[in-house]
Design a protein around this motif. Structure first.
Motif, PDB file in Angstrom:
ATOM      1  N   LEU A  57      86.110  13.301 -72.300  1.00  0.00           N
ATOM      2  CA  LEU A  57      84.999  13.850 -71.521  1.00  0.00           C
ATOM      3  C   LEU A  57      85.044  13.241 -70.130  1.00  0.00           C
ATOM      4  O   LEU A  57      85.115  12.026 -69.979  1.00  0.00           O
ATOM      5  CB  LEU A  57      83.654  13.557 -72.183  1.00  0.00           C
ATOM      6  CG  LEU A  57      83.380  14.266 -73.502  1.00  0.00           C
ATOM      7  CD1 LEU A  57      82.004  13.877 -74.031  1.00  0.00           C
ATOM      8  CD2 LEU A  57      83.486  15.779 -73.375  1.00  0.00           C
ATOM      9  N   VAL A  58      85.024  14.100 -69.127  1.00  0.00           N
ATOM     10  CA  VAL A  58      85.005  13.687 -67.728  1.00  0.00           C
ATOM     11  C   VAL A  58      83.766  14.308 -67.107  1.00  0.00           C
ATOM     12  O   VAL A  58      83.613  15.535 -67.124  1.00  0.00           O
ATOM     13  CB  VAL A  58      86.283  14.151 -66.984  1.00  0.00           C
ATOM     14  CG1 VAL A  58      86.194  13.807 -65.512  1.00  0.00           C
ATOM     15  CG2 VAL A  58      87.530  13.553 -67.616  1.00  0.00           C
ATOM     16  N   ASP A  59      82.882  13.481 -66.605  1.00  0.00           N
ATOM     17  CA  ASP A  59      81.616  13.960 -66.042  1.00  0.00           C
ATOM     18  C   ASP A  59      80.861  14.835 -67.040  1.00  0.00           C
ATOM     19  O   ASP A  59      80.273  15.851 -66.681  1.00  0.00           O
ATOM     20  CB  ASP A  59      81.849  14.718 -64.733  1.00  0.00           C
ATOM     21  CG  ASP A  59      82.427  13.830 -63.650  1.00  0.00           C
ATOM     22  OD1 ASP A  59      82.098  12.624 -63.625  1.00  0.00           O
ATOM     23  OD2 ASP A  59      83.223  14.328 -62.827  1.00  0.00           O
ATOM     24  N   GLY A  60      80.936  14.458 -68.327  1.00  0.00           N
ATOM     25  CA  GLY A  60      80.182  15.161 -69.354  1.00  0.00           C
ATOM     26  C   GLY A  60      80.800  16.452 -69.845  1.00  0.00           C
ATOM     27  O   GLY A  60      80.173  17.179 -70.610  1.00  0.00           O
ATOM     28  N   ARG A  61      82.031  16.750 -69.419  1.00  0.00           N
ATOM     29  CA  ARG A  61      82.692  17.985 -69.853  1.00  0.00           C
ATOM     30  C   ARG A  61      84.100  17.675 -70.344  1.00  0.00           C
ATOM     31  O   ARG A  61      84.740  16.754 -69.873  1.00  0.00           O
ATOM     32  CB  ARG A  61      82.739  18.997 -68.711  1.00  0.00           C
ATOM     33  CG  ARG A  61      81.342  19.438 -68.321  1.00  0.00           C
ATOM     34  CD  ARG A  61      81.374  20.403 -67.160  1.00  0.00           C
ATOM     35  NE  ARG A  61      80.034  20.613 -66.664  1.00  0.00           N
ATOM     36  CZ  ARG A  61      79.321  21.702 -66.915  1.00  0.00           C
ATOM     37  NH1 ARG A  61      79.822  22.664 -67.629  1.00  0.00           N
ATOM     38  NH2 ARG A  61      78.112  21.814 -66.428  1.00  0.00           N
ATOM     39  N   SER A  62      84.559  18.492 -71.270  1.00  0.00           N
ATOM     40  CA  SER A  62      85.872  18.272 -71.861  1.00  0.00           C
ATOM     41  C   SER A  62      86.989  18.468 -70.849  1.00  0.00           C
ATOM     42  O   SER A  62      86.919  19.316 -69.961  1.00  0.00           O
ATOM     43  CB  SER A  62      86.080  19.249 -73.021  1.00  0.00           C
ATOM     44  OG  SER A  62      87.358  19.062 -73.581  1.00  0.00           O
ATOM     45  N   SER A  63      88.015  17.664 -71.027  1.00  0.00           N
ATOM     46  CA  SER A  63      89.213  17.768 -70.200  1.00  0.00           C
ATOM     47  C   SER A  63      90.404  17.378 -71.055  1.00  0.00           C
ATOM     48  O   SER A  63      90.337  16.385 -71.789  1.00  0.00           O
ATOM     49  CB  SER A  63      89.093  16.836 -68.995  1.00  0.00           C
ATOM     50  OG  SER A  63      90.195  16.992 -68.138  1.00  0.00           O
TER      51      SER A  63
END
Length: 76
Positions: free
Chosen positions: A31-37
């Motif tokens: 999670l990067v900045d609350g979103r999947s990556s």
């Protein structure tokens, strides 16, 4: 089969950040900045990627066969 690779695509604008993918396939997602990556875009085949894409509540994850571009998950 050893030369086959899958491409991981995540629509970060759609991702809700549920973390299902990081729980199922922590070697492939973060999670990067609350979103999947994806940790790496191009990977050897791994059934955990199919599980993660199928488990995403809004289908923000797409798994493709690199050579053909065929969508492997989620099921269409």
């Amino acid at each position: 089969m050893a030369d086959q690779h899958w491409r991981i695509e995540v629509d970060r604008t759609t991702c809700l950040g549920s973390g299902m993918c990081t729980g199922l396939a922590p070697d492939h997602f973060t999670l990067v900045d609350g979103r999947s990556s994806p940790i790496t875009d191009l990977v050897p085949p791994d059934d955990l990627l199919i599980d993660a894409a199928e488990s995403c509540p809004i289908e923000a994850i797409l798994i493709r066969e690199e050579e053909s571009g065929a969508i492997l998950a989620p099921e269409q």
